[in-house]
Design a protein around this motif. Structure first.
Motif, short mmCIF file in Angstrom:
data_model
loop_
_atom_site.label_atom_id
_atom_site.label_comp_id
_atom_site.label_asym_id
_atom_site.label_seq_id
_atom_site.Cartn_x
_atom_site.Cartn_y
_atom_site.Cartn_z
N LEU A 321 0.83 -1.20 0.00
CA LEU A 321 0.00 0.00 0.00
C LEU A 321 0.87 1.25 0.00
O LEU A 321 1.79 1.38 0.81
N LEU A 322 0.57 2.18 -0.90
CA LEU A 322 1.31 3.45 -0.95
C LEU A 322 0.56 4.57 -0.23
O LEU A 322 1.07 5.20 0.67
N PHE A 323 -0.68 4.84 -0.67
CA PHE A 323 -1.44 5.91 -0.04
C PHE A 323 -2.92 5.77 -0.42
O PHE A 323 -3.25 5.10 -1.40
N PRO A 324 -3.80 6.36 0.36
CA PRO A 324 -5.24 6.29 0.06
C PRO A 324 -5.67 7.45 -0.83
O PRO A 324 -5.03 8.50 -0.88
N LEU A 325 -6.78 7.25 -1.53
CA LEU A 325 -7.42 8.31 -2.31
C LEU A 325 -8.90 8.36 -1.95
O LEU A 325 -9.44 7.41 -1.39
N ALA A 326 -9.54 9.44 -2.31
CA ALA A 326 -10.98 9.58 -2.11
C ALA A 326 -11.70 9.20 -3.40
O ALA A 326 -11.10 8.68 -4.34
N ASP A 327 -13.00 9.48 -3.45
CA ASP A 327 -13.73 9.26 -4.69
C ASP A 327 -13.62 10.50 -5.57
O ASP A 327 -13.16 11.57 -5.15
N SER A 328 -13.97 10.35 -6.85
CA SER A 328 -13.98 11.44 -7.84
C SER A 328 -12.60 12.02 -8.10
O SER A 328 -12.47 13.21 -8.41
N VAL A 329 -11.55 11.20 -7.98
CA VAL A 329 -10.19 11.65 -8.28
C VAL A 329 -9.85 11.23 -9.70
O VAL A 329 -10.06 10.08 -10.11
N SER A 330 -9.29 12.16 -10.48
CA SER A 330 -8.93 11.90 -11.87
C SER A 330 -7.65 11.08 -11.94
O SER A 330 -6.64 11.42 -11.31
N LEU A 331 -7.68 10.01 -12.73
CA LEU A 331 -6.53 9.14 -12.89
C LEU A 331 -6.15 9.05 -14.37
O LEU A 331 -7.01 9.11 -15.24
N GLN A 332 -4.86 8.86 -14.60
CA GLN A 332 -4.34 8.66 -15.95
C GLN A 332 -3.95 7.19 -16.07
O GLN A 332 -2.93 6.77 -15.53
N ILE A 333 -4.77 6.41 -16.76
CA ILE A 333 -4.63 4.96 -16.83
C ILE A 333 -3.76 4.58 -18.01
O ILE A 333 -4.05 4.92 -19.16
N ILE A 334 -2.68 3.83 -17.73
CA ILE A 334 -1.75 3.44 -18.79
C ILE A 334 -1.55 1.92 -18.83
O ILE A 334 -0.63 1.43 -19.49
N GLY A 335 -2.42 1.17 -18.15
CA GLY A 335 -2.30 -0.28 -18.23
C GLY A 335 -3.30 -0.98 -17.34
O GLY A 335 -4.00 -0.36 -16.52
N LEU A 336 -3.41 -2.29 -17.54
CA LEU A 336 -4.25 -3.15 -16.72
C LEU A 336 -3.49 -4.45 -16.49
O LEU A 336 -3.00 -5.06 -17.44
N GLU A 337 -3.37 -4.87 -15.24
CA GLU A 337 -2.68 -6.10 -14.91
C GLU A 337 -3.26 -6.66 -13.62
O GLU A 337 -3.43 -5.93 -12.65
N ASN A 338 -3.57 -7.95 -13.64
CA ASN A 338 -4.10 -8.62 -12.46
C ASN A 338 -5.33 -7.89 -11.91
O ASN A 338 -5.49 -7.74 -10.71
N ARG A 339 -6.18 -7.41 -12.84
CA ARG A 339 -7.42 -6.69 -12.50
C ARG A 339 -7.16 -5.41 -11.74
O ARG A 339 -7.99 -4.94 -10.96
N MET A 340 -6.00 -4.83 -11.96
CA MET A 340 -5.66 -3.53 -11.37
C MET A 340 -5.18 -2.60 -12.47
O MET A 340 -4.40 -3.00 -13.35
N TYR A 341 -5.67 -1.36 -12.42
CA TYR A 341 -5.22 -0.36 -13.39
C TYR A 341 -3.84 0.17 -12.98
O TYR A 341 -3.62 0.48 -11.80
N ARG A 342 -2.97 0.27 -13.96
CA ARG A 342 -1.71 0.97 -13.73
C ARG A 342 -1.94 2.44 -14.07
O ARG A 342 -2.49 2.77 -15.13
N ILE A 343 -1.54 3.33 -13.16
CA ILE A 343 -1.79 4.75 -13.34
C ILE A 343 -0.46 5.51 -13.38
O ILE A 343 0.52 5.10 -12.78
N ARG A 344 -0.46 6.61 -14.11
CA ARG A 344 0.72 7.48 -14.19
C ARG A 344 0.58 8.57 -13.14
O ARG A 344 -0.42 9.29 -13.08
N LEU A 345 1.60 8.69 -12.28
CA LEU A 345 1.61 9.73 -11.26
C LEU A 345 2.54 10.87 -11.63
O LEU A 345 2.27 12.03 -11.32
N GLY A 346 3.65 10.55 -12.22
CA GLY A 346 4.60 11.57 -12.65
C GLY A 346 5.35 11.05 -13.85
O GLY A 346 5.03 9.99 -14.41
N GLU A 347 6.36 11.78 -14.25
CA GLU A 347 7.10 11.38 -15.45
C GLU A 347 7.76 10.02 -15.26
O GLU A 347 7.87 9.24 -16.21
#
Length: 668
Positions: A321-347
């Motif tokens: 676990l890294l950190f929690p988020l709330a609802d309605s947060v915008s995510l940049q999705i760059i993959g899917l693996e093991n039923r989890m979205y990979r998201i881009r946080l920074g460069e």
């Protein structure tokens, strides 16, 4: 009717398959299980009620929640308690009874000899682990219980029986069948049990490619420029090839060990999104084997979190676990693996969230940095509050507590500073200095430097603002250390989540609650305000435990637990009390407690910094974890079974808190 026609009809009826009537689901009992033992006097009876059924527990009708779960409490007033269960469905009635045991409290004599108040009536061999059957490990601790005065032998060799009746012996498991004959004797009685553990030989050599091993095994999304890890199992020393239709031609794979073929393919020169499946073949003419679906993205997709408890993980599992988020947060999705979205946080930073907690939303895709507004600070009771205007777009953010120098590091991903204006709270502020920076093009950062030390902090969205709260230290008078301090004690596990199990059947859930109640009394006598997340045997989720502490507005959160090793570790060697923490501000609690653990009469096994625990990562209070002893170690289980052992554990926890507050009263 022709006799031959009659016989034909009869034979057709007899040979026709019978249409099975689907049996309606029955009541599923979650807790307790038959013959379960308890060392607390109030337990939760819980289960799932199917639609259409009415259920009574000990004559009381119980009602399920919207998910069908019922929870009912019972007092255990006798050593042996029978719980009658009545389920009614239409004109059918089903009756059942669950027997449980309420155990007496054990003690230590003046010379530290274990006094067992729960002697069995007759000689038996109980709770042997593991049970006979397949076993894939190379070693295991065989363990169970018998009469404490019995002589015990395994394959003719003497095995020690502890005063609690527990026994354990660590053995190696060879390929094939391993037989262990346990024999217990007491006066003229003898009981035996044969345990056969079958360890499978090396994997059977395949004659063709194994369909189930073709990677990716589940649907996977990747971004142009990523590497895709390909793999399949088959016969050893063969020429195995892969092809990604629309991307690559047939290419030969590498055999990294006999029968295991891999290749790491770089996804380049792809101009349009591709949906495909990886194909594998052995030689030139074998049958093709296909993987799960593979989607190649040419750009990030927009997503929006839909759950207030969305969590961000370091990898495509829920272990880190890294950190929690709330609802309605915008995510940049760059993959899917093991039923989890990979998201881009920074460069250079990616992370993962559960796909079922995110909905794809093109409007959430960022095509340029989102500009933040000014930050304004104010004091609210014992909190300093900082509001950063973000507008209607909610971005992922991460907060870390740093140690050298002490500070909170807030990062907002996908953001840049717009109109920059920072207002400090008026009067005596908790914060000495604020420092803004832009470490990456799409990462905005603010560092909060405290005047003294941190006593709690949070970050959350409120309307169009990202709000940071930082808690002021309570006043700690030297002559009344606990007067202004609120403490939450969290007895780990409970209900159908029993935690670690002692060899005698003693559950961690009970041990945790017993010493938590003792710690509560010590703290109340010292003048503290004390809360417990539970006072009896019932199940609570981790999220609810954290929520209870937030609502109680406590300063310190004590996680009261005990320990257990991995399945293959020798339970006789796994021992010792320990402490765990995540954030630097909680290290002092661990430091002050640990020396007192040396005085309890058992060994210690270290102070541990653990980053990924959900509850030690909570931040609105200082939180640390006490692992009192190993439930699975026979000596330490006896320590935890006794009132004297639990008194010593509670006193060590109390002394650690007292010394921590003494230090804080001198240096806030």
């Amino acid at each position: 009717m022709n006799i031959h026609f009659k016989l034909l009809i009869l034979s057709f009826v007899l040979l026709s398959p019978t249409v099975a009537q689907e049996t309606p689901p029955r009541l599923e009992m979650l807790h307790p299980k038959p013959d379960m033992q308890f060392w607390v006097d109030r337990i939760e009876v819980a289960g799932n009620i199917p639609s259409g059924s009415d259920v009574e527990i000990a004559g009381t009708k119980v009602s399920p929640d919207e998910d069908g779960l019922f929870r009912h409490f019972m007092d255990l007033e006798q050593p042996e308690v029978y719980i009658p269960i009545r389920e009614t469905r239409g004109n059918q009635t089903f009756l059942d009874t669950i027997r449980v045991f309420h155990r007496n409290l054990d003690h230590m004599s003046a010379d530290s000899v274990f006094i067992n108040h729960n002697l069995p009536n007759k000689l038996a061999l109980d709770r042997v682990y593991p049970q006979s059957g397949k076993y894939f490990g190379s070693e295991v601790s065989l363990r169970g219980r018998t009469h404490p005065d019995a002589m015990l032998y395994m394959n003719g060799d003497t095995v020690k029986v502890y005063k609690s009746g527990a026994f354990a012996v660590h053995v190696e498991i060879q390929p094939g069948d391993n037989e262990f004959l346990l024999t217990a004797t007491l006066q003229d009685d003898e009981v035996s049990e044969l345990i056969t553990l079958s360890r499978p030989d090396e994997q059977k050599i395949l004659t063709s490619l194994r369909q189930q091993s073709a990677k990716p095994r589940r649907d996977q999304w990747l971004l142009v420029g990523d590497h895709v890890n390909l793999g399949i199992q088959g016969p050893p020393s063969e020429s195995v090839y892969f092809k990604i239709p629309g991307i690559s031609n047939w290419q030969k794979m590498d055999e990294i060990r006999p029968g295991h073929y891999t290749y790491r393919y770089h996804l380049l020169d792809i101009d349009a999104e591709i949906f495909t499946q990886v194909q594998y073949r052995m030689g030139l003419f074998s049958r093709k084997v296909r993987s799960a679906k593979l989607r190649i993205l040419t750009d990030a997709l927009g997503g929006l979190t839909i759950d207030e408890d969305t969590r961000v993980y370091d990898g495509p599992s829920t272990d880190q676990l890294l950190f929690p988020l709330a609802d309605s947060v915008s995510l940049q999705i760059i993959g899917l693996e093991n039923r989890m979205y990979r998201i881009r946080l920074g460069e250079y930073r990616t992370a993962y969230v559960r796909a079922n907690l995110v909905e794809l939303d093109p409007a959430s895709k960022l095509t340029s940095p989102h500009y933040l507004g000014s930050m304004r600070g104010e004091n609210q009771e014992d909190w300093a509050i900082f509001r950063i205007h973000t507008g209607s777009t909610r971005l992922p953010f991460e907060i870390k507590e740093r140690a050298m120098p002490a500070r909170l590091e807030l990062k907002v991903y996908g953001a840049k500073q717009g109109w920059e204006w920072t207002t400090y709270p008026e009067g005596d502020s908790i914060i000495a200095f604020l420092e803004r920076s832009q470490p990456q093009d799409m990462v905005w950062q603010m560092d909060f430097y405290p005047k003294n030390s941190f006593w709690g902090w949070y970050g959350r969205y409120e309307g169009d603002d990202l709000v940071m709260g930082i808690r002021k230290a309570p006043e700690i008078p030297r002559d009344s250390l606990f007067a202004n301090v609120k403490i939450e004690i969290d007895p780990g596990h409970g209900g159908w989540q029993r935690g670690a199990r002692g060899i005698t059947g003693y559950a961690e859930a009970d041990a945790n609650l017993r010493y938590s109640l003792k710690l509560e009394k010590l703290l109340l006598d010292a003048g503290a305000t004390v809360f417990l997340t539970r006072r009896d045997d019932h199940q609570i989720s981790l999220a609810d435990r954290a929520k209870i502490a937030r609502e109680d507005s406590v300063h310190i959160f004590v996680m009261a637990h005990n320990n257990a090793p991995g399945a293959s570790r020798n339970v006789l060697e796994a021992k010792g009390a320990s402490t765990f923490y995540t954030w630097p501000s909680a290290k002092g609690l661990s430091d002050k407690l640990y020396p007192h653990m040396h005085t309890m009469g058992i060994e210690t096994s270290g102070k541990v910094s653990r980053y990924y625990y959900y509850l030690t990562r909570q931040t609105e209070y200082m939180v640390y974890l006490i692992e009192g002893a190993f439930m699975t170690n026979p000596e330490e289980e006896m320590f935890l079974l006794t009132e004297e052992g639990l008194d010593a554990l509670a006193m060590a926890a109390y002394k650690g808190l007292e010394e921590f507050l003494i230090e804080k009263s001198e240096t806030p």
